[in-house]
Design a protein around this motif. Structure first.
Motif, mmCIF file in Angstrom:
data_model
loop_
_atom_site.group_PDB
_atom_site.id
_atom_site.type_symbol
_atom_site.label_atom_id
_atom_site.label_comp_id
_atom_site.label_asym_id
_atom_site.label_seq_id
_atom_site.Cartn_x
_atom_site.Cartn_y
_atom_site.Cartn_z
ATOM 1 N N GLN A 260 -10.961 5.673 -29.682
ATOM 2 C CA GLN A 260 -11.947 5.895 -30.681
ATOM 3 C C GLN A 260 -12.698 4.984 -31.093
ATOM 4 O O GLN A 260 -14.157 5.426 -31.453
ATOM 5 C CB GLN A 260 -10.858 6.070 -32.117
ATOM 6 C CG GLN A 260 -12.212 7.135 -32.857
ATOM 7 C CD GLN A 260 -12.988 8.430 -32.881
ATOM 8 O OE1 GLN A 260 -11.746 9.146 -32.649
ATOM 9 N NE2 GLN A 260 -13.796 8.465 -32.509
ATOM 10 N N ALA A 261 -12.432 3.628 -31.298
ATOM 11 C CA ALA A 261 -13.199 2.574 -31.432
ATOM 12 C C ALA A 261 -14.041 2.060 -30.481
ATOM 13 O O ALA A 261 -15.244 1.811 -30.665
ATOM 14 C CB ALA A 261 -12.044 1.075 -31.657
ATOM 15 N N LEU A 262 -13.698 2.615 -29.299
ATOM 16 C CA LEU A 262 -14.073 1.997 -28.242
ATOM 17 C C LEU A 262 -15.709 3.838 -28.088
ATOM 18 O O LEU A 262 -16.687 3.395 -27.656
ATOM 19 C CB LEU A 262 -13.492 2.528 -26.951
ATOM 20 C CG LEU A 262 -12.978 0.786 -26.528
ATOM 21 C CD1 LEU A 262 -12.169 1.309 -25.128
ATOM 22 C CD2 LEU A 262 -14.725 0.042 -26.418
ATOM 23 N N TRP A 263 -15.702 4.671 -28.332
ATOM 24 C CA TRP A 263 -16.047 5.747 -28.345
ATOM 25 C C TRP A 263 -16.869 5.496 -29.281
ATOM 26 O O TRP A 263 -18.273 5.722 -29.256
ATOM 27 C CB TRP A 263 -15.379 7.183 -28.184
ATOM 28 C CG TRP A 263 -16.438 8.133 -28.814
ATOM 29 C CD1 TRP A 263 -16.690 8.751 -30.151
ATOM 30 C CD2 TRP A 263 -17.107 9.337 -27.409
ATOM 31 N NE1 TRP A 263 -17.340 9.896 -29.742
ATOM 32 C CE2 TRP A 263 -17.694 10.485 -28.148
ATOM 33 C CE3 TRP A 263 -16.731 8.852 -26.479
ATOM 34 C CZ2 TRP A 263 -18.243 11.239 -27.018
ATOM 35 C CZ3 TRP A 263 -17.220 9.651 -25.641
ATOM 36 C CH2 TRP A 263 -18.157 11.090 -26.384
ATOM 37 N N ASP A 264 -16.820 5.434 -30.696
ATOM 38 C CA ASP A 264 -17.941 4.733 -31.687
ATOM 39 C C ASP A 264 -18.438 4.001 -31.664
ATOM 40 O O ASP A 264 -19.893 4.068 -31.962
ATOM 41 C CB ASP A 264 -16.980 4.147 -32.953
ATOM 42 C CG ASP A 264 -16.423 5.617 -33.276
ATOM 43 O OD1 ASP A 264 -16.351 7.072 -33.542
ATOM 44 O OD2 ASP A 264 -15.092 5.512 -33.968
ATOM 45 N N PHE A 265 -17.960 2.779 -30.791
ATOM 46 C CA PHE A 265 -19.165 1.847 -30.308
ATOM 47 C C PHE A 265 -19.938 2.107 -29.691
ATOM 48 O O PHE A 265 -21.164 1.318 -29.899
ATOM 49 C CB PHE A 265 -18.329 0.822 -29.705
ATOM 50 C CG PHE A 265 -19.105 -0.773 -29.386
ATOM 51 C CD1 PHE A 265 -19.388 -1.350 -30.361
ATOM 52 C CD2 PHE A 265 -18.729 -0.622 -27.961
ATOM 53 C CE1 PHE A 265 -20.485 -2.459 -28.762
ATOM 54 C CE2 PHE A 265 -19.516 -1.947 -27.131
ATOM 55 C CZ PHE A 265 -20.227 -2.471 -27.850
ATOM 56 N N TYR A 266 -19.723 2.842 -28.579
ATOM 57 C CA TYR A 266 -20.856 3.302 -27.847
ATOM 58 C C TYR A 266 -21.753 4.483 -27.919
ATOM 59 O O TYR A 266 -22.629 4.383 -27.799
ATOM 60 C CB TYR A 266 -20.465 3.603 -26.120
ATOM 61 C CG TYR A 266 -20.467 2.658 -25.474
ATOM 62 C CD1 TYR A 266 -21.394 1.969 -24.590
ATOM 63 C CD2 TYR A 266 -18.891 2.493 -25.817
ATOM 64 C CE1 TYR A 266 -20.732 0.916 -23.776
ATOM 65 C CE2 TYR A 266 -18.670 0.486 -24.911
ATOM 66 C CZ TYR A 266 -19.878 0.293 -24.030
ATOM 67 O OH TYR A 266 -18.860 -0.469 -23.437
ATOM 68 N N THR A 292 -6.312 -2.493 -32.004
ATOM 69 C CA THR A 292 -8.191 -3.003 -32.105
ATOM 70 C C THR A 292 -8.302 -3.010 -30.692
ATOM 71 O O THR A 292 -7.026 -3.763 -30.031
ATOM 72 C CB THR A 292 -8.221 -4.357 -33.238
ATOM 73 O OG1 THR A 292 -7.051 -5.084 -32.374
ATOM 74 C CG2 THR A 292 -7.680 -3.919 -34.921
ATOM 75 N N VAL A 293 -9.566 -3.422 -30.483
ATOM 76 C CA VAL A 293 -10.221 -4.163 -29.695
ATOM 77 C C VAL A 293 -10.991 -5.535 -29.928
ATOM 78 O O VAL A 293 -12.074 -4.958 -30.333
ATOM 79 C CB VAL A 293 -10.561 -2.759 -28.565
ATOM 80 C CG1 VAL A 293 -11.601 -2.071 -29.729
ATOM 81 C CG2 VAL A 293 -10.662 -3.317 -26.794
ATOM 82 N N LEU A 415 -17.068 4.109 -19.428
ATOM 83 C CA LEU A 415 -16.702 4.577 -20.719
ATOM 84 C C LEU A 415 -15.401 5.754 -21.163
ATOM 85 O O LEU A 415 -14.014 5.378 -21.161
ATOM 86 C CB LEU A 415 -17.563 4.778 -21.823
ATOM 87 C CG LEU A 415 -16.853 5.955 -23.225
ATOM 88 C CD1 LEU A 415 -16.419 4.545 -23.804
ATOM 89 C CD2 LEU A 415 -17.985 5.905 -24.289
ATOM 90 N N TYR A 416 -15.960 6.830 -19.773
ATOM 91 C CA TYR A 416 -15.035 8.122 -19.522
ATOM 92 C C TYR A 416 -13.970 7.621 -18.448
ATOM 93 O O TYR A 416 -12.394 7.554 -18.945
ATOM 94 C CB TYR A 416 -15.683 8.876 -19.117
ATOM 95 C CG TYR A 416 -16.418 9.877 -19.534
ATOM 96 C CD1 TYR A 416 -17.369 9.462 -20.811
ATOM 97 C CD2 TYR A 416 -16.558 10.954 -19.123
ATOM 98 C CE1 TYR A 416 -17.702 10.602 -21.500
ATOM 99 C CE2 TYR A 416 -16.816 12.286 -19.953
ATOM 100 C CZ TYR A 416 -17.746 11.626 -21.310
ATOM 101 O OH TYR A 416 -18.497 13.097 -21.642
#
Length: 441
Positions: A260-266, A292-293, A415-416
């Motif tokens: 979710q964090a990566l999706w939101d970031f992009y 966290t990432v 990302l995918y």
């Protein structure tokens, strides 16, 4: 890992390395077809493995643009044979590092001081080595730091390297040269930016601050006073690269939080900032057991033109795409079909693109999406393989897709791929994106 005591920086010397590699690849083909005469059942996997090893060994020693192209190709799992993607993926964080004397020389030349004069402690052995530079650990005033050092000659060799590596890329990918020209121009522009560490430092600080409100993201602090045009000093981030992280067998909850964090970031970058961290390979993320990432390396930032952005995301709107005339306008604006196309070509390519778009935009059309659905990705890769083998596609005289689509598509494919490996379940609906944008105001 064996260190390099020098990197070929002259055009002639670098070109000769490619010629030698080309001869090795030719020999590999000869060996393969000789074996196949004796045993017709032999597959091309051994050939791919031998070629991948020979090409990677050359690129990893040359560093720079040549190795960066390999890194980019390694992310396109549907484009390359598996042997290439696996071998080239090593360029993400495990290329042969530079030796100590070369590292010290870079400090003296660009900052006027040795590492021991700048930091309380400096590890001369690199922790990670990739395509453009390598990373060392250091300590100052009780803080653990990461020192990113650019390889010598990288900036000066971008143009000549791309001219030399282009035939390899064309042969490996199987595209006509006309398909590659405008994309190589885009790649050259981005690679030149990546060698500008002063630009990267400014972008790193700016994007980190703009995305600081997004949950579960961690960014390093950067130190301009200990940075130069070939050195960047930042906080050391703790965590695990994707492969190491998955070996820890993290819970689904933790996978989902990171996903979710990566999706939101992009999504926030694309829809709010209209620019995006366009290098989403696993080597640029450090994942933690608390969900966290850590995110770093903002050397490759793609700025998205407004007209491209509008048309690109109209592809998500299924109602608009039902209107044949409107769909043609969008496809033409994105250079997926061309004014010179015959009616037959327009119908053919529109149908191909429509199916691919339906598959790739599916996460955007749902409130939540399970990226652990292996059948979804199997369908995408199978279709991409089918399309790449179509005679009409292989013999097309025009490149299909705007130059801007190269890095934007690469961003989403990367990302995918990470979300798929995480098997993350992610909230992907538009309300989530709008909420992130509101919180940043």
């Amino acid at each position: 890992m064996k260190e390099q005591t020098n990197i070929p920086t002259g055009k002639v010397e670098r070109a000769s390395r490619f010629v030698t590699t080309g001869l090795k690849v030719g020999t590999n083909y000869l060996k393969h077809y000789t074996k196949k005469l004796i045993d017709p059942s032999i597959s091309r996997e051994e050939l791919h493995a031998d070629n991948a090893e020979d090409i990677y060994d050359t690129l990893s020693n040359l560093k720079g643009s040549a190795l960066k192209v390999a890194q980019m190709l390694s992310m396109d799992r549907g484009m390359l044979p598996k042997a290439y993607t696996e071998r080239f993926a090593m360029s993400q964080y495990s290329a042969p590092p530079l030796s100590g004397p070369l590292v010290i020389n870079t400090f003296v030349k660009t900052l006027g001081k040795t590492p021991s004069q700048l930091y309380d402690k400096f590890e001369i052995q690199a922790s990670n080595a990739a395509s453009i530079g390598q990373v060392h650990k250091a300590w100052k005033d009780g803080k653990q730091l990461a020192i990113k050092i650019q390889y010598p000659g990288v900036a000066n060799s971008v143009k000549s390297d791309l001219r030399i590596v282009k035939p390899f890329a064309i042969r490996i990918v199987g595209m006509n040269e006309v398909d590659m020209d405008k994309y190589f121009e885009e790649i050259e522009t981005k690679l030149l930016e990546e060698t500008d560490y002063e630009l990267e430092l400014r972008r790193s600080v700016e994007v980190s601050q703009q995305c600081a409100h997004i949950p579960n993201l961690v960014f390093p602090v950067y130190y301009p006073e200990m940075s130069s045009n070939r050195i960047i000093t930042m906080d050391w981030l703790h965590g695990f690269h994707l492969k190491e992280f998955l070996e820890l067998n993290p819970s689904q909850e933790v996978r989902d939080k990171i996903g979710q964090a990566l999706w939101d970031f992009y999504q926030f970058q694309v829809h709010k900032l209209k620019k995006v961290h366009a290098d989403p390979h696993p080597g640029n993320f450090l994942m933690r057991e608390d969900g966290t990432v850590g995110i770093f390396d903002f050397g490759c930032i793609k700025e998205i033109p407004e007209d491209f952005y509008i048309n690109y995301f109209l592809l998500v709107d299924k109602e608009i795409l039902k209107d044949e005339a409107r769909r043609k306008e969008i496809y033409t604006a994105l250079e997926m079909i061309h004014p010179s196309d015959t009616e037959k070509e327009i119908v053919f390519f529109s149908a191909l693109f429509q199916k691919m778009i339906d598959m790739l935009t599916l996460p955007f059309t749902l409130e939540t999406f399970d990226f652990g659905d292996e059948s979804y990705f199997a369908e995408i890769y199978a279709y991409m393989d089918y399309v790449s083998n179509l005679k009409e596609v292989r013999e097309s005289k025009v490149a299909r897709g705007s130059r801007h689509s190269l890095y934007v598509n690469r961003t989403y494919f990367g990302l995918y791929s990470i979300l798929s490996d995480l098997k993350a379940k992610v909230v992907t609906g538009n309300d989530r994106i709008q909420d992130l944008i509101k919180k940043a105001l």
